[in-house]
Design a protein around this motif. Structure first.
Motif, PDB file in Angstrom:
ATOM      1  N   GLU A 150      42.602  52.071  47.788  1.00 43.43           N
ATOM      2  CA  GLU A 150      42.862  51.562  46.658  1.00 43.43           C
ATOM      3  C   GLU A 150      44.428  50.830  46.592  1.00 43.43           C
ATOM      4  O   GLU A 150      45.197  51.615  46.963  1.00 43.43           O
ATOM      5  CB  GLU A 150      42.983  52.428  45.246  1.00 43.43           C
ATOM      6  CG  GLU A 150      43.523  51.658  44.076  1.00 43.43           C
ATOM      7  CD  GLU A 150      43.505  52.896  43.017  1.00 43.43           C
ATOM      8  OE1 GLU A 150      43.675  52.568  41.730  1.00 43.43           O
ATOM      9  OE2 GLU A 150      43.467  53.993  43.119  1.00 43.43           O
ATOM     10  N   HIS A 151      44.586  49.584  46.315  1.00 45.85           N
ATOM     11  CA  HIS A 151      45.851  49.094  46.227  1.00 45.85           C
ATOM     12  C   HIS A 151      46.019  48.529  44.811  1.00 45.85           C
ATOM     13  O   HIS A 151      45.476  47.383  44.505  1.00 45.85           O
ATOM     14  CB  HIS A 151      46.024  47.752  47.020  1.00 45.85           C
ATOM     15  CG  HIS A 151      46.098  48.033  48.497  1.00 45.85           C
ATOM     16  ND1 HIS A 151      45.453  47.282  49.541  1.00 45.85           N
ATOM     17  CD2 HIS A 151      46.537  49.211  49.185  1.00 45.85           C
ATOM     18  CE1 HIS A 151      45.808  47.800  50.587  1.00 45.85           C
ATOM     19  NE2 HIS A 151      46.035  48.965  50.570  1.00 45.85           N
ATOM     20  N   ALA A 152      46.582  49.063  43.912  1.00 41.08           N
ATOM     21  CA  ALA A 152      46.512  49.000  42.235  1.00 41.08           C
ATOM     22  C   ALA A 152      47.844  48.071  41.941  1.00 41.08           C
ATOM     23  O   ALA A 152      47.907  47.298  40.720  1.00 41.08           O
ATOM     24  CB  ALA A 152      46.545  50.096  41.699  1.00 41.08           C
ATOM     25  N   THR A 153      48.784  48.179  42.576  1.00 44.28           N
ATOM     26  CA  THR A 153      50.406  47.858  41.920  1.00 44.28           C
ATOM     27  C   THR A 153      50.914  46.520  42.781  1.00 44.28           C
ATOM     28  O   THR A 153      51.882  45.941  42.219  1.00 44.28           O
ATOM     29  CB  THR A 153      51.412  48.829  41.245  1.00 44.28           C
ATOM     30  OG1 THR A 153      51.269  49.549  42.717  1.00 44.28           O
ATOM     31  CG2 THR A 153      50.500  49.601  40.355  1.00 44.28           C
ATOM     32  N   ASP A 154      50.793  46.725  44.116  1.00 46.82           N
ATOM     33  CA  ASP A 154      51.787  45.897  45.031  1.00 46.82           C
ATOM     34  C   ASP A 154      51.357  44.421  45.286  1.00 46.82           C
ATOM     35  O   ASP A 154      52.142  43.912  46.230  1.00 46.82           O
ATOM     36  CB  ASP A 154      52.167  46.699  46.060  1.00 46.82           C
ATOM     37  CG  ASP A 154      50.835  47.035  47.121  1.00 46.82           C
ATOM     38  OD1 ASP A 154      49.852  46.852  46.457  1.00 46.82           O
ATOM     39  OD2 ASP A 154      51.066  47.613  48.042  1.00 46.82           O
ATOM     40  N   GLU A 155      50.086  44.180  44.824  1.00 43.34           N
ATOM     41  CA  GLU A 155      49.586  42.927  45.039  1.00 43.34           C
ATOM     42  C   GLU A 155      49.269  42.015  43.724  1.00 43.34           C
ATOM     43  O   GLU A 155      49.544  42.802  42.552  1.00 43.34           O
ATOM     44  CB  GLU A 155      48.692  42.882  46.018  1.00 43.34           C
ATOM     45  CG  GLU A 155      49.054  42.941  47.369  1.00 43.34           C
ATOM     46  CD  GLU A 155      47.799  42.854  48.595  1.00 43.34           C
ATOM     47  OE1 GLU A 155      47.593  41.563  48.700  1.00 43.34           O
ATOM     48  OE2 GLU A 155      47.433  43.777  49.121  1.00 43.34           O
ATOM     49  N   ALA A 156      48.965  40.840  43.663  1.00 44.85           N
ATOM     50  CA  ALA A 156      48.603  39.918  42.449  1.00 44.85           C
ATOM     51  C   ALA A 156      47.590  40.605  41.583  1.00 44.85           C
ATOM     52  O   ALA A 156      47.925  40.851  40.318  1.00 44.85           O
ATOM     53  CB  ALA A 156      48.055  38.741  42.802  1.00 44.85           C
ATOM     54  N   HIS A 157      46.571  41.235  41.998  1.00 39.91           N
ATOM     55  CA  HIS A 157      45.521  42.008  41.165  1.00 39.91           C
ATOM     56  C   HIS A 157      45.068  43.226  42.034  1.00 39.91           C
ATOM     57  O   HIS A 157      44.983  43.549  43.240  1.00 39.91           O
ATOM     58  CB  HIS A 157      44.162  40.844  41.171  1.00 39.91           C
ATOM     59  CG  HIS A 157      44.374  39.735  40.517  1.00 39.91           C
ATOM     60  ND1 HIS A 157      44.676  39.649  39.085  1.00 39.91           N
ATOM     61  CD2 HIS A 157      44.506  38.364  41.130  1.00 39.91           C
ATOM     62  CE1 HIS A 157      44.633  38.293  38.951  1.00 39.91           C
ATOM     63  NE2 HIS A 157      45.001  37.584  40.089  1.00 39.91           N
ATOM     64  N   PRO A 158      44.633  44.224  41.073  1.00 39.74           N
ATOM     65  CA  PRO A 158      44.219  45.575  41.855  1.00 39.74           C
ATOM     66  C   PRO A 158      43.068  45.524  42.262  1.00 39.74           C
ATOM     67  O   PRO A 158      41.931  44.607  42.071  1.00 39.74           O
ATOM     68  CB  PRO A 158      44.204  46.445  40.503  1.00 39.74           C
ATOM     69  CG  PRO A 158      43.809  45.542  39.317  1.00 39.74           C
ATOM     70  CD  PRO A 158      44.672  44.377  39.728  1.00 39.74           C
ATOM     71  N   HIS A 159      42.935  46.043  43.591  1.00 34.65           N
ATOM     72  CA  HIS A 159      41.666  45.932  44.300  1.00 34.65           C
ATOM     73  C   HIS A 159      41.442  47.373  45.161  1.00 34.65           C
ATOM     74  O   HIS A 159      42.351  48.008  45.411  1.00 34.65           O
ATOM     75  CB  HIS A 159      41.550  44.722  45.042  1.00 34.65           C
ATOM     76  CG  HIS A 159      42.772  44.814  46.326  1.00 34.65           C
ATOM     77  ND1 HIS A 159      44.002  44.194  45.768  1.00 34.65           N
ATOM     78  CD2 HIS A 159      42.940  44.989  47.446  1.00 34.65           C
ATOM     79  CE1 HIS A 159      45.179  44.245  46.653  1.00 34.65           C
ATOM     80  NE2 HIS A 159      44.555  44.934  47.764  1.00 34.65           N
ATOM     81  N   VAL A 160      40.251  47.152  45.701  1.00 39.57           N
ATOM     82  CA  VAL A 160      39.973  48.307  46.749  1.00 39.57           C
ATOM     83  C   VAL A 160      39.419  47.720  47.854  1.00 39.57           C
ATOM     84  O   VAL A 160      38.849  46.496  47.911  1.00 39.57           O
ATOM     85  CB  VAL A 160      38.843  49.258  46.118  1.00 39.57           C
ATOM     86  CG1 VAL A 160      39.464  50.135  45.121  1.00 39.57           C
ATOM     87  CG2 VAL A 160      37.592  48.814  45.764  1.00 39.57           C
TER      88      VAL A 160
END
Length: 453
Positions: A150-160
């Motif tokens: 999970e990448h929730a905060t460090d890119e434009a949109h949260p994603h998995v």
């Protein structure tokens, strides 16, 4: 807004799937890096896992990276070290030889990888969407699913990000629907027409549109399945804004319009550049003319000052000579008086001596008068010479200015010289055939201060 079914939606579904090999692969396309085109490279299994785990050398696109969240790992060893998924992919690649009898190539796919994203403006719904997506992945791939990050905060949109590897003995189509369908279609076509069969255009039946369409249809089914089981329950539209499909004639027309517009912009750019160069040349010419006028004025001033100095020096010499004559005349008058007095007294010797002195004085006076006349004549000659030089200088400056006006273009330079020569012939003057301004060397040089003729 509403999707094609009429349901109110608050965003668009985004799920993407790809595959990776054990090594990096050069693509046919190019990308721009540092203002230069380079061959695009498909990342290897290790590259993709390193990017997901935020390893520094693999995340130049993330400005402020944060530690990822491990949502799912197939076992504790993978949870402890997610990079070991690459070992699982390599293990499956080695097992392929046991089934096919051929070694799996290094640039062939060994791991399926995908990303599922959600609109950031709906962060409150992100945990529920994330959990629903994870449940869908587990159900779809089962034990083939190896890791979900999970990448929730460090890119434009949260994603998995998710990663899947086939089990031993399976083909790669078990984890990648599009790849599996395209390979199946190719095998079926070979069985139908033969491996080396070609169509009327000489194109192999087993390549091209048939396998490409099978790949696209399979991936559309993959998108539909996710939307029906996850996306629509979170008000996500199956399709985003669609690109308008044009007829061939309309596409050609628009292409020609774009090319004409590009040509017009290029022509405007060239015209602007030419205008800038012309303005710069005119400004340079203006500065050059100002400098020429300044130098001409300086030469004129220096010549006038030199002539004035010469005349003043001649006048001073005349004044001194006249003063000397006045003194000589005074002495002569005194001697004349002495002679008369001596004669009246009867002193003949004194009278004779005085007479002789008077004769000598008269000779000197005559010589002095001749010198004074010569000095006056020299003054008049200098005046005439200075006036002639001054008038010639003004004429030469005008000629130089005239040449300067035409020096902007080589085309007119020859014409300017010819016109000057015609003017000289008309005046009856003789000019050097080599350089128009050769007479400038005949200008009298200014006399140094303190000069005595």
């Amino acid at each position: 807004m509403a999707d094609p079914t009429g349901e109110v939606v608050t965003g668009y579904q985004f799920i993407h799937k790809d595959w990776s090999a054990r090594i990096q692969i050069e693509k046919k396309s190019t990308i721009i890096v540092g203002n230069r085109p380079v061959k695009a490279v498909a990342w290897s299994v290790t590259d993709l896992l390193s990017e997901a785990l935020r390893i520094e050398e693999h995340i130049p696109h993330v400005l402020k990276p944060e530690p990822p969240g491990i949502l799912y790992a197939c076992n504790d060893e993978i949870r402890e070290n997610p990079l070991k998924v690459a070992d699982l992919a390599d293990e499956w690649a080695r097992s392929v030889k046991e089934v096919t009898g051929r070694a799996h190539q290094k640039n062939s796919p060994v791991m399926a990888n995908g990303v599922i994203s959600f609109p950031r403006e709906r962060m409150d719904d992100w945990p529920a969407f994330r959990d629903a997506s994870l449940a869908w992945l587990k159900k779809k791939y089962g034990e083939r699913l190896k890791l979900v990050v999970e990448h929730a905060t460090d890119e434009a949109h949260p994603h998995v990000h998710y990663y899947a590897v086939p089990t031993k003995g399976e083909s790669f189509g078990a984890v990648h629907e599009g790849y599996g369908e395209s390979r199946t279609t190719r095998r079926n076509k070979i069985e139908e027409v033969g491996k080396n069969a070609v169509d009327k255009k000489g194109k192999a039946f087993t390549k091209g549109a048939s396998t490409g369409k099978a790949y696209i249809d399979a991936m559309k089914g993959y998108q539909d399945d996710f939307h029906n089981k996850v996306g629509k329950y979170f008000a996500l539209a199956r399709l985003g804004p669609q690109v308008e499909k044009l007829s061939h004639a309309e596409a050609i027309r628009q292409r020609n319009e774009r090319k004409a517009e590009a040509d017009r912009l290029a022509a405007e750019k060239l015209r602007d550049k030419a205008d800038d160069e012309l303005i710069a040349a005119l400004e340079e010419r203006r500065v050059s003319n100002l400098e020429m006028a300044r130098k001409a004025a300086q030469v004129e001033t220096e010549a006038e000052e030199a002539g004035r100095q010469m005349i003043e020096e001649a006048r001073e010499r005349s004044r001194i000579e006249a003063q000397r004559l006045m003194e000589a005349a005074k002495i002569a008058a005194e001697e004349k008086k002495r002679t008369i007095d001596a004669l009246l007294k009867g002193d003949e010797r004194v009278a004779i001596r005085v007479f002789k002195e008077n004769v000598k004085l008269k000779e000197e006076l005559r010589t002095t008068r001749t010198a004074l006349a010569a000095a006056k004549q020299e003054i008049e000659l200098l005046k005439a010479k200075f006036s002639s030089a001054y008038n010639w200088l003004k004429d030469a400056v005008k000629k130089l200015e005239f040449i300067g006006d035409f020096s902007f273009s080589r085309i007119f330079a020859r014409q300017a010289v010819e016109e000057l020569r015609e003017r000289e012939k008309a005046r009856g003057g003789e000019r050097d055939k080599g350089k128009v301004g050769s007479k400038l060397s005949s200008l009298p040089k200014p006399a140094p201060k303190g000069y005595k003729a």
